[in-house]
Design a protein around this motif. Structure first.
Motif, PDB file in Angstrom:
ATOM      1  N   VAL A 257      57.202  10.933  23.705  1.00  0.00           N
ATOM      2  CA  VAL A 257      59.128  10.574  23.630  1.00  0.00           C
ATOM      3  C   VAL A 257      60.009  10.202  21.993  1.00  0.00           C
ATOM      4  O   VAL A 257      60.520  10.649  22.888  1.00  0.00           O
ATOM      5  N   ASN A 258      59.019   9.771  21.612  1.00  0.00           N
ATOM      6  CA  ASN A 258      59.791  10.215  19.871  1.00  0.00           C
ATOM      7  C   ASN A 258      59.550  11.270  19.509  1.00  0.00           C
ATOM      8  O   ASN A 258      61.416  11.804  19.221  1.00  0.00           O
ATOM      9  N   HIS A 259      58.885  12.172  20.263  1.00  0.00           N
ATOM     10  CA  HIS A 259      59.126  13.810  19.658  1.00  0.00           C
ATOM     11  C   HIS A 259      60.132  14.086  20.979  1.00  0.00           C
ATOM     12  O   HIS A 259      61.288  14.931  19.751  1.00  0.00           O
ATOM     13  N   MET A 260      60.670  13.739  21.951  1.00  0.00           N
ATOM     14  CA  MET A 260      61.738  14.762  22.526  1.00  0.00           C
ATOM     15  C   MET A 260      63.254  14.010  22.441  1.00  0.00           C
ATOM     16  O   MET A 260      63.821  14.853  22.290  1.00  0.00           O
ATOM     17  N   ASP A 261      63.468  12.642  22.044  1.00  0.00           N
ATOM     18  CA  ASP A 261      64.477  12.542  21.458  1.00  0.00           C
ATOM     19  C   ASP A 261      65.031  12.678  20.533  1.00  0.00           C
ATOM     20  O   ASP A 261      66.350  12.787  20.002  1.00  0.00           O
ATOM     21  N   ASP A 262      63.559  12.958  19.070  1.00  0.00           N
ATOM     22  CA  ASP A 262      64.016  13.946  18.071  1.00  0.00           C
ATOM     23  C   ASP A 262      64.690  15.031  17.710  1.00  0.00           C
ATOM     24  O   ASP A 262      65.111  15.903  17.873  1.00  0.00           O
ATOM     25  N   ILE A 263      64.102  15.441  19.150  1.00  0.00           N
ATOM     26  CA  ILE A 263      64.851  16.862  19.430  1.00  0.00           C
ATOM     27  C   ILE A 263      66.302  16.949  20.610  1.00  0.00           C
ATOM     28  O   ILE A 263      66.898  17.830  19.816  1.00  0.00           O
ATOM     29  N   ALA A 264      65.683  15.992  20.794  1.00  0.00           N
ATOM     30  CA  ALA A 264      67.872  15.797  21.729  1.00  0.00           C
ATOM     31  C   ALA A 264      68.444  14.472  20.643  1.00  0.00           C
ATOM     32  O   ALA A 264      69.643  15.911  20.515  1.00  0.00           O
ATOM     33  N   SER A 265      67.749  14.585  19.793  1.00  0.00           N
ATOM     34  CA  SER A 265      69.193  13.978  18.899  1.00  0.00           C
ATOM     35  C   SER A 265      69.634  14.915  17.815  1.00  0.00           C
ATOM     36  O   SER A 265      70.270  15.345  16.807  1.00  0.00           O
ATOM     37  N   THR A 266      68.944  16.523  17.534  1.00  0.00           N
ATOM     38  CA  THR A 266      69.500  17.236  16.636  1.00  0.00           C
ATOM     39  C   THR A 266      69.775  18.804  17.833  1.00  0.00           C
ATOM     40  O   THR A 266      71.446  18.924  17.045  1.00  0.00           O
TER      41      THR A 266
END
Length: 270
Positions: A257-266
């Motif tokens: 989930v954190n990984h997906m959030d990081d991708i979304a934020s970039t």
């Protein structure tokens, strides 16, 4: 979601393309991951520490006999060398004032692993040794290209292959050898061509044999699985392991989930 049709087809698929490298996430555990990669400055410090970690021992102290494993394999080591480990320092002080036998019994230890521990205590490394490739400016394992390094070990009572460097890391944790933990983690990041099933059993072993406040090895596995997620998605072994549950897969879920959030934020406009 994993379909049952993938179970038999891709059981032996390996993650040979994936090694421990840098991840996009910089969140800290708990529940997230950091893969143990280092900055250039840390690389420089690490090279210096590896070369200076152990001076040549004087080898003048008393000899200690160590009885290892269920087969009671005998090892011999100098007391001063053993006492680099807080565990053995306490064992020597506690036992030898009462007995002149100078013997330590380690019935739950694996002889193959303990041999590597002794090799490290004497030489500052264990086979396969970590070597610096100046031409490529990177770390490599000796004999890596010749297939000479055995990367897995079968532990008594477990019956499945576990990555040797993972077992050494956990053993170093018990013996209080922090520099050996760093070395084992670095070497593990250089392994390739390991089966998915071995990665998962090794990850479970890491979770079972490290304290919750020691996240480095656990984070290494979380990051590795996430980077090689497409291979694991096709693996029936992953489905079986996830159905068994455990803290490993809760941490993996949070890390994903954190990984997906990081991708979304970039990708989001600023």
């Amino acid at each position: 979601m994993f379909s049952s049709g993938h179970k038999a087809r891709h059981h032996n698929e390996s993650f040979s393309k994936y090694r421990a490298g840098k991840s996009s996430s910089k969140r800290k555990a708990t529940g997230s991951f950091r893969d143990g990669s280092t900055s250039r400055r840390e690389e420089k410090v690490e090279k210096q520490s590896l070369s200076k970690a152990h001076q040549s021992p004087t080898l003048t102290s008393a000899i200690v006999t160590l009885c290892v494993g269920t087969e009671q394999r005998l090892f011999a080591a100098h007391e001063d060398v053993l006492c680099h480990s807080p565990y053995f320092l306490a064992a020597c002080r506690g036992q030898f004032f009462e007995s002149a036998s100078k013997r330590i019994d380690l019935p739950d230890e694996q002889p193959e692993i303990f041999s590597s521990i002794l090799e490290y205590l004497y030489k500052g490394d264990y086979y396969p040794k970590l070597e610096y490739d100046k031409r490529r400016s990177t770390w490599v394992l000796e004999d890596a290209n010749n297939g000479g390094a055995e990367s897995v070990v079968y532990i008594d009572g477990v019956g499945v292959p576990i990555l040797k460097d993972t077992i050494i890391y956990c053993t170093a944790e018990r013996y209080g050898l922090d520099e050996l933990k760093k070395l084992a983690l670095r070497k593990q990041g250089l392994q390739s061509g390991v089966q998915c099933s071995t990665i998962l059993t090794s990850a479970r072993y890491a979770y079972a044999n490290t304290p919750d406040n020691d996240a480095k090895l656990r984070s290494h596995y979380l990051a590795l699985i996430i980077r090689s997620r497409h291979t694991f998605k096709r693996s029936g072994t992953m489905q079986n392991e996830m159905e068994a549950g455990g803290k490993l897969f809760f941490d993996l879920f949070v890390a994903m989930v954190n990984h997906m959030d990081d991708i979304a934020s970039t990708r989001s406009p600023r």
